[in-house]
Design a protein around this motif. Structure first.
Motif: not given
Length: 488
Positions: A309-320
């Motif tokens: 994942a990209t950095r932003v995508e990875a962090l979006q995943h953490l927001t779940v």
């Protein structure tokens, strides 16, 4: 008659004084006793009267005080009481604003992005308002290794106060590449009285950075909070203060210098993370300290926290998982599968690790060195906390299962998070024991616990449950039961 008068008169005159001399002391004693008795009677009356009067007002005052305290606690600090001051660069804004979008909500939060130059803005993006910092060319700057933008950034708190915003309790500083877990930020701020002088933040992960700058300085990239009482005091003296420190490197040390002049020490909250490291944050996140995760920083420097994942995508995943149970996000639990002789570490909402063999909690709660320090050296003495080496024994290399999805089960009133094995080659192991590579998925059940940090700090406990599906492990994470400890 005259003679008798003469005889009688002297006699009566002589007798009278003699009688007075005999009776006067008795009368005096009588009057004295009466006076003392009367005084005692009046004093007793007054004492009883005063005691009765004094008994009621304190009772009344206590009730009043109790009411005030209850009313204060019922009006706890919320996001509406916080103003975020975000230091940004116009050159990096097109990329960095994506980090802010991950956590900022313009419907429930207030914030100002302080720029060095004008940028294009789009109201539909829901970002904080953008303002240009005041000119700082009249302030001296003599540090040859730094950049004078440090002066501009150090004045963000003061410039934010001068805007005159209403109902502000805290000003929280951060960079444009800082990601806040805002629910946990509020949990931390509610521990403190915003009317007092508080300077709250954390240190660098780099021991050398802390020595060079200060172990009493909050690092701005990880974020720090200034109570409004302190912010108002800072406004009155900061410009004079900055003039006295032209040789300092950055904005953080200038802020700390002014805090020192105000006599305010750093209140350390280690959930603010500067992340002065390079490489993979896995070791730090998988063994997060027992404290709420408040912020992440230097996300452009480190690798994405989830693979593929990209950095932003990875962090979006953490927001779940963040939205499901922010208090428990990335909190570690340690338990054992006795039959298989495995040690299991659950970092809820992030990853699960399975180790062959039995490791003590004392070892597993230390971050493994999957990262390099800020000076790009593999030197374990360069950190401001304990770490453990990445194991060289092929049999002790952990099997990592990353979060794949998470949801809330309304029937069970629990979160259900699933973690899938990270498929990377593992060295051959000759130990005669169960192989974790037989597992494909780990399912973790956990009840949301918004009051986790209202209690004394303690790791949650995890338990291995029975599973009827091949290739799947089922676990339960939650408050430790009476007498439950992490022991094999």
């Amino acid at each position: 008659m005259k003679d008798s008068d003469k005889i009688i008169t002297p006699t009566s005159v002589a007798v009278t004084p003699s009688h007075q001399q005999r009776t006067s002391p008795k009368l005096f004693m009588l009057w004295l006793i009466l006076a003392v008795s009367l005084t005692y009677f009046i004093y007793t009356l007054k004492l009883v009267s005063t005691s009765t009067t004094c008994n009621h007002p304190p009772f009344s005052i206590n009730l009043h005080t109790s009411t005030i305290n209850t009313s204060t606690t019922s009006h706890k600090t919320d996001l509406k009481h916080v103003v975020f001051g975000i230091a940004a660069s116009s050159k990096l804004w097109p990329q960095r604003k994506n980090y802010i979008k991950l956590w900022f909500n313009n419907r429930t939060m207030r914030g100002i992005v302080w720029m060095d130059d004008t940028v294009k803005t789009d109201p539909s993006e829901g970002l904080p308002m953008v303002r240009i910092s005041a000119d700082t060319s009249n302030f001296p700057y003599t540090n040859k290794q730094g950049h004078r933008s440090a002066i501009r950034i150090s004045r963000i708190v003061s410039e934010t106060v001068r805007l005159g915003l209403k109902d502000v309790r805290w000003i929280v500083m951060g960079d444009d590449d800082t990601v806040f877990v805002t629910d946990n930020l509020i949990r931390v701020l509610n521990k403190y009285d915003y009317k007092e002088y508080y300077y709250i933040g954390s240190l660098s992960e780099s021991h050398l950075q802390n020595i060079y700058f200060s172990y009493g300085m909050a690092y701005g990239g990880g974020g720090f909070a200034i109570s409004y009482g302190l912010a108002k005091a800072l406004v009155k003296m900061q410009d004079r203060c900055i003039h006295r420190y032209p040789g300092l490197y950055g904005s953080d040390d200038r802020m700390q210098a002014c805090m020192a002049e105000l006599g305010v020490p750093l209140t350390k909250e280690i959930g603010f993370h500067q992340y002065d490291v390079y490489g993979n944050l896995f070791g730090l996140l998988a063994a997060h300290p027992v404290t709420p995760l408040v912020s992440l920083h230097h996300l452009d420097v480190v690798e994405p926290i989830f693979p593929n994942a990209t950095r932003v995508e990875a962090l979006q995943h953490l927001t779940v998982p963040m939205k499901l149970d922010s208090a428990g996000l990335i909190q570690q639990s340690i338990c054992y599968d006795i039959e298989k002789r495995w040690t299991i570490s659950v970092s809820w909402g992030f990853a699960v690790q399975i180790f062959r063999g039995i490791f003590s909690p004392r070892e597993i709660e230390m971050p493994s060195r999957t990262f390099l320090n800020w000076y790009r050296r593999a030197d374990y003495t360069a950190y401001a906390f304990n770490t453990r080496p990445v194991t060289r024994n092929p049999c002790q290399k952990p099997f990592v299962f990353y979060l794949s999805k998470a949801k809330f089960n309304s029937t069970m009133h629990q979160t259900v998070s699933e973690y899938e094995r990270h498929r990377v080659p593992h060295p051959e192991c000759r130990w005669k024991m169960d192989d974790p590579s037989a597992l494909d998925k780990i399912v973790v059940y956990k009840k949301p616990d918004p009051h986790l940090w209202d209690r004394a700090p303690r790791r949650n406990c995890c338990r291995v449950m029975k599973s009827n599906k091949k290739g799947r492990m089922v676990m339960d994470v939650g408050i430790c039961r009476d007498g439950e400890v992490s022991e094999p």
